[in-house]
Design a protein around this motif. Structure first.
Motif, short mmCIF file in Angstrom:
data_model
loop_
_atom_site.label_atom_id
_atom_site.label_comp_id
_atom_site.label_asym_id
_atom_site.label_seq_id
_atom_site.Cartn_x
_atom_site.Cartn_y
_atom_site.Cartn_z
N THR A 269 0.84 -1.21 0.00
CA THR A 269 0.00 0.00 0.00
C THR A 269 0.87 1.25 0.00
O THR A 269 0.58 2.23 -0.72
CB THR A 269 -0.92 0.00 1.23
N VAL A 270 1.94 1.25 0.78
CA VAL A 270 2.85 2.40 0.79
C VAL A 270 3.48 2.59 -0.59
O VAL A 270 3.59 3.71 -1.09
CB VAL A 270 3.94 2.22 1.86
N PHE A 271 3.89 1.50 -1.21
CA PHE A 271 4.48 1.59 -2.55
C PHE A 271 3.51 2.21 -3.55
O PHE A 271 3.91 3.01 -4.40
CB PHE A 271 4.92 0.20 -3.03
N THR A 272 2.24 1.81 -3.48
CA THR A 272 1.27 2.34 -4.45
C THR A 272 0.87 3.78 -4.13
O THR A 272 0.73 4.61 -5.03
CB THR A 272 0.01 1.45 -4.48
N LEU A 273 0.67 4.10 -2.84
CA LEU A 273 0.26 5.45 -2.48
C LEU A 273 1.35 6.48 -2.75
O LEU A 273 1.04 7.65 -3.05
CB LEU A 273 -0.13 5.50 -0.99
N THR A 274 2.60 6.08 -2.66
CA THR A 274 3.70 7.01 -2.91
C THR A 274 4.09 7.07 -4.38
O THR A 274 4.94 7.87 -4.75
CB THR A 274 4.94 6.60 -2.09
N GLY A 275 3.49 6.23 -5.20
CA GLY A 275 3.75 6.28 -6.63
C GLY A 275 4.92 5.44 -7.11
O GLY A 275 5.21 5.42 -8.31
N LEU A 276 5.63 4.78 -6.19
CA LEU A 276 6.72 3.90 -6.63
C LEU A 276 6.19 2.74 -7.46
O LEU A 276 6.87 2.22 -8.35
CB LEU A 276 7.48 3.36 -5.42
N VAL A 277 4.96 2.34 -7.17
CA VAL A 277 4.26 1.33 -7.97
C VAL A 277 2.93 1.93 -8.39
O VAL A 277 2.18 2.42 -7.54
CB VAL A 277 4.02 0.03 -7.16
N LYS A 278 2.63 1.91 -9.68
CA LYS A 278 1.37 2.46 -10.18
C LYS A 278 0.21 1.51 -9.86
O LYS A 278 0.39 0.30 -9.77
CB LYS A 278 1.46 2.69 -11.69
#
Length: 440
Positions: A269-278
């Motif tokens: 979730t952190v990866f997606t919310l921060t944009g590192l993962v779309k």
């Protein structure tokens, strides 16, 4: 003959013959049930029941795999590999080579330790971090059996000793709870000191592997190894900090909920919310994570089925009784017998975490009747469960190192991971656990 001994011996024999571990576990489970006199339909039913119990493990590994893929896309593992490689010059001296090799082994050991206690990704980091280092290992002619021993030490010893992360689950939630649930009056303060001597046994095995067993150089081909991570774009400082934030979220949630699944989900979730993962990449992320950990997940599921059949035979109790009744008047021999039985059980099912509930119900009353102290009982049951985790074909502590070291097809799971870790860790751990049981 006892069905447990037959099944474990057959599973190990089939694995040593290079038969797939899932097939070996399935065949051995059927043989265990039939040799115990169970009807075939009952054996199949028990095995399938065990498979269902492994579903949580499988989903947990899939989520860990997805988190590991996201972590690799952040570039932090490549950055770590590049940091190690950059210490070398174009024509490194022997001294430079020695120190970089030492640094690489220390970094892998540190990552393995943190994967159990501080960054609870377990073995998911290995197939991400290790393959970029294979070319460097080949240039050094570093024996990968040594690397396997280093990784396995870092995967097993921390949860045996440190009550943090997976160690908290093993020592407090499983070991302490099962000991007290079977009549022992133990406290959390006694667990870590009691397991210190067995942990020293693991350390002695690591030192033997590093200083003596695998000092000679071993040739590997780099034809099928991926290009050096120096050719890959390194992450920015922002990306590294966001990756660390995701790791921290994973750790916090996993410690709070005791759930690998929820912890991994928090990191994703952190990866997606921060944009590192779309957002639209999450399907691909989970798919690649599943591929990364699928074989390990299937082996662990098969091991759960095997364990259920072994329990259904009732021969675990028979084995313990037959061994210990001969040593009822000799604490030293009784301790040794219980440790050997623990080794057999864990070698078969591949999980020290799952071994404790099986043996605690039998060992605790026996230890109390024989006059073992509380600390000695903790050390005895904890060591009996940990024995076999290193060196079992079905253990994630051996499957993990193989998943990274065999990325180019030059590292055999049985002969290059299982056998070396069995020799270097189970034998010293057996001796150290016996000493702890006798001395404490």
């Amino acid at each position: 003959m006892n069905a447990v001994i037959v099944a474990v011996a057959l599973m190990l024999l089939l694995s040593l013959m290079r038969i797939n571990v899932v097939i070996a576990l399935t065949i051995s489970a059927m043989v265990a049930g039939l040799s115990a006199g169970l009807p075939l339909p009952d054996v199949v039913a028990a095995f399938e029941k065990g498979l269902g119990g492994g579903a949580t493990i499988a989903l947990g590994y899939a989520m860990l795999g997805a988190f590991a893929v996201a972590l690799s896309r952040s570039g932090i593992t490549i950055w770590l590999a590049h940091s190690i490689i950059s210490k070398l010059g174009h024509e490194p001296t022997a001294k430079q080579t020695f120190w970089v090799e030492l640094m690489m082994l220390a970094a892998l050991l540190l990552m393995a330790v943190m994967s159990q206690n501080l960054i609870p990704v377990h073995i998911a980091f290995i197939p991400i971090l290790v393959p970029p280092l294979l070319r460097l290992m080949n240039e050094f002619q570093l024996d990968r059996r040594l690397v396997a021993c280093v990784l396995t030490f870092g995967l097993v010893t921390p949860y045996m000793l440190l009550p943090i992360g997976f160690g908290n689950i093993f020592l407090n939630d499983i070991l302490l709870a099962n000991l007290n649930g079977n009549g022992l009056n133990a406290t959390a303060e006694l667990v870590m000191p009691a397991m210190a001597l067995p942990a020293l046994g693991m350390l002695s095995g690591l030192l033997i592997a590093v200083l003596f067993s695998y000092r000679k150089r071993r040739d590997y081909s780099s034809a099928h190894v991926d290009d050096s991570p120096t050719q890959i774009q390194l992450p920015s400082a922002k990306q590294r900090w966001l990756a660390l934030l995701a790791i921290a979220a994973t750790l916090a949630v996993q410690l709070y909920t005791d759930s690998i699944i929820l912890g991994s989900l928090a990191g994703l979730t952190v990866f997606t919310l921060t944009g590192l993962v779309k957002w639209h990449q999450t399907h691909d992320l989970f798919y690649n994570g599943l591929k990364l950990m699928a074989m390990i997940g299937f082996i662990m599921i098969a091991a759960s089925g095997f364990a259920e059949v072994v329990k259904a035979t009732g021969h675990v109790t028979t084995l313990v009784d037959s061994l210990t009744q001969h040593f009822a008047d000799n604490k030293a021999l009784a301790a040794f017998a219980m440790l050997v039985v623990g080794l057999l059980i864990t070698m078969g099912i591949g999980s020290s975490f799952s071994t404790i509930p099986i043996i605690a119900t039998l060992y605790v009353p026996l230890c109390i009747s024989l006059g073992f102290s509380v600390s000695a009982t903790i050390a005895l049951v904890g060591t009996a469960a940990a024995l076999g985790d290193a060196g079992s074909p079905a253990s994630d502590s051996t499957l993990g190192p193989t998943s990274g070291l065999n990325a180019d097809g030059q590292h055999d799971h049985i002969w290059d991971t299982v056998v070396p870790t069995f020799v270097h860790y189970n034998l010293p751990l057996l001796a150290a656990g016996w000493l702890a049981a006798v001395l404490l």
